[in-house]
Design an enzyme around this catalytic site. Structure first.
Site, PDB file in Angstrom:
ATOM      1  CB  SER A   5      -2.475  -4.171   6.401  1.00 40.21           C
ATOM      2  OG  SER A   5      -2.051  -2.894   6.763  1.00 40.21           O
TER       3      SER A   5
HETATM    4  N1  SAH Z   1      -2.767  -0.827  11.010  1.00 40.34           N
HETATM    5  C1  SAH Z   1      -3.830  -0.723  10.017  1.00 40.34           C
HETATM    6  C2  SAH Z   1      -3.376  -0.181   8.685  1.00 40.34           C
HETATM    7  C3  SAH Z   1      -3.250   1.274   8.756  1.00 40.34           C
HETATM    8  S1  SAH Z   1      -3.115   2.171   7.248  1.00 40.34           S
HETATM    9  C4  SAH Z   1      -4.535  -2.057   9.883  1.00 40.34           C
HETATM   10  O1  SAH Z   1      -4.615  -2.773  10.863  1.00 40.34           O
HETATM   11  O2  SAH Z   1      -5.067  -2.374   8.821  1.00 40.34           O
HETATM   12  C5  SAH Z   1      -2.028   3.432   7.834  1.00 40.34           C
HETATM   13  C6  SAH Z   1      -2.624   4.414   8.818  1.00 40.34           C
HETATM   14  O3  SAH Z   1      -1.543   5.223   9.282  1.00 40.34           O
HETATM   15  C7  SAH Z   1      -3.650   5.358   8.245  1.00 40.34           C
HETATM   16  O4  SAH Z   1      -4.832   5.288   8.984  1.00 40.34           O
HETATM   17  C8  SAH Z   1      -2.990   6.745   8.375  1.00 40.34           C
HETATM   18  O5  SAH Z   1      -3.904   7.789   8.671  1.00 40.34           O
HETATM   19  C9  SAH Z   1      -2.028   6.531   9.517  1.00 40.34           C
HETATM   20  N2  SAH Z   1      -0.882   7.434   9.566  1.00 40.34           N
HETATM   21  C10 SAH Z   1      -0.092   7.869   8.550  1.00 40.34           C
HETATM   22  N3  SAH Z   1       0.894   8.649   9.013  1.00 40.34           N
HETATM   23  C11 SAH Z   1       0.737   8.712  10.360  1.00 40.34           C
HETATM   24  C12 SAH Z   1       1.455   9.375  11.398  1.00 40.34           C
HETATM   25  N4  SAH Z   1       2.535  10.108  11.153  1.00 40.34           N
HETATM   26  N5  SAH Z   1       1.010   9.219  12.675  1.00 40.34           N
HETATM   27  C13 SAH Z   1      -0.086   8.461  12.953  1.00 40.34           C
HETATM   28  N6  SAH Z   1      -0.804   7.825  12.010  1.00 40.34           N
HETATM   29  C14 SAH Z   1      -0.394   7.944  10.725  1.00 40.34           C
END
Ligand code: SAH
Length: 208
Positions: free
Chosen positions: A59
């Site tokens: 992010s």
């Molecule tokens: N927190 C991260 C950004 C994550 S992007 C950072 O620090 O930059 C979003 C993530 O959520 C992705 O890796 C995706 O695989 C995960 N994701 C999406 N749906 C999900 C779900 N239902 N349960 C767990 N992870 C999920």
């Protein structure tokens, strides 16, 4: 890299109004460039998200800071994160909270994030390879919950797993890559209050 990081915090975080000194300290400290692939390290302190493989992203720094500030994390808190990705947000939270549990549905990302976090010394984070839509009952309730993927609706199990006095932040929107942050709080009697905050663009929270 440290210079770039300090610049990032000043220009993207402090100049946009983030004031919490613990968050500013955390973001000056966590080596964001070590959370992306080698070939993207020079872009790690830019003002935006970056790809981390598997169609997912790390992010934008400001959004990490903003969501963290909304949570008002204290040293005694246990935090649940849904969507570990590379683990950057988890690392920031780990410096502010007692314990962080982070759920990631993609096995490769969960494993590499856990390895990276341990190697960098963020020992109070447990990454679990699971779909987070139903939360994680084992350690509930949580003082704080952060969802870092865009949900079509607010998953009920997450509200149930939020402690009284707790705060949750989650991007919600029906259209892909277009959500608004929702801030959900529970008072000491368990009454739920919802507020709408910034527009954001997150990858999709995959339903169970
Ligand atoms: N927190 C991260 C950004 C994550 S992007 C950072 O620090 O930059 C979003 C993530 O959520 C992705 O890796 C995706 O695989 C995960 N994701 C999406 N749906 C999900 C779900 N239902 N349960 C767990 N992870 C999920």
């Amino acid at each position: 890299m440290e210079n770039f990081r300090h610049q990032m915090v000043l220009q993207q975080i402090q100049n946009r109004g983030i004031k919490d000194k613990n968050i500013i300290y955390a973001m000056r400290t966590v080596p964001r460039h070590l959370f992306v692939n080698d070939d993207l390290q020079s872009e790690a302190y830019n003002d935006g998200p970056l790809p981390i493989g598997f169609d997912q992203t790390i992010s934008q720094p400001y959004i990490v800071a903003f969501m963290t500030e909304v949570l008002k994390v204290e040293q005694r808190h246990s935090v649940l994160e849904i969507g570990t990705g590379c683990g950057y947000q988890s690392a920031v939270l780990s410096l502010l909270a007692k314990h962080v549990i982070s759920l990631e549905r993609i096995k490769e990302l969960a494993e590499s994030a856990q390895y990276r976090l341990k190697k960098l010394g963020y020992t109070n984070v447990d990454v679990i390879n699971a779909n987070g839509w139903n939360g994680y009952k084992q350690n509930a309730p949580y003082d704080r919950i952060i969802v870092t993927a865009g949900a079509k609706t607010i998953p009920k199990p997450l509200i149930n797993q939020l402690a009284n006095g707790g705060i949750m932040v989650i991007p919600v929107g029906k259209i892909m890559f277009s959500q608004t942050l929702r801030i959900i709080s529970k008072d000491s009697n368990g009454n739920v209050n919802k507020e709408i905050s910034l527009p954001v663009r997150f990858v999709q929270l995959v339903n169970k």
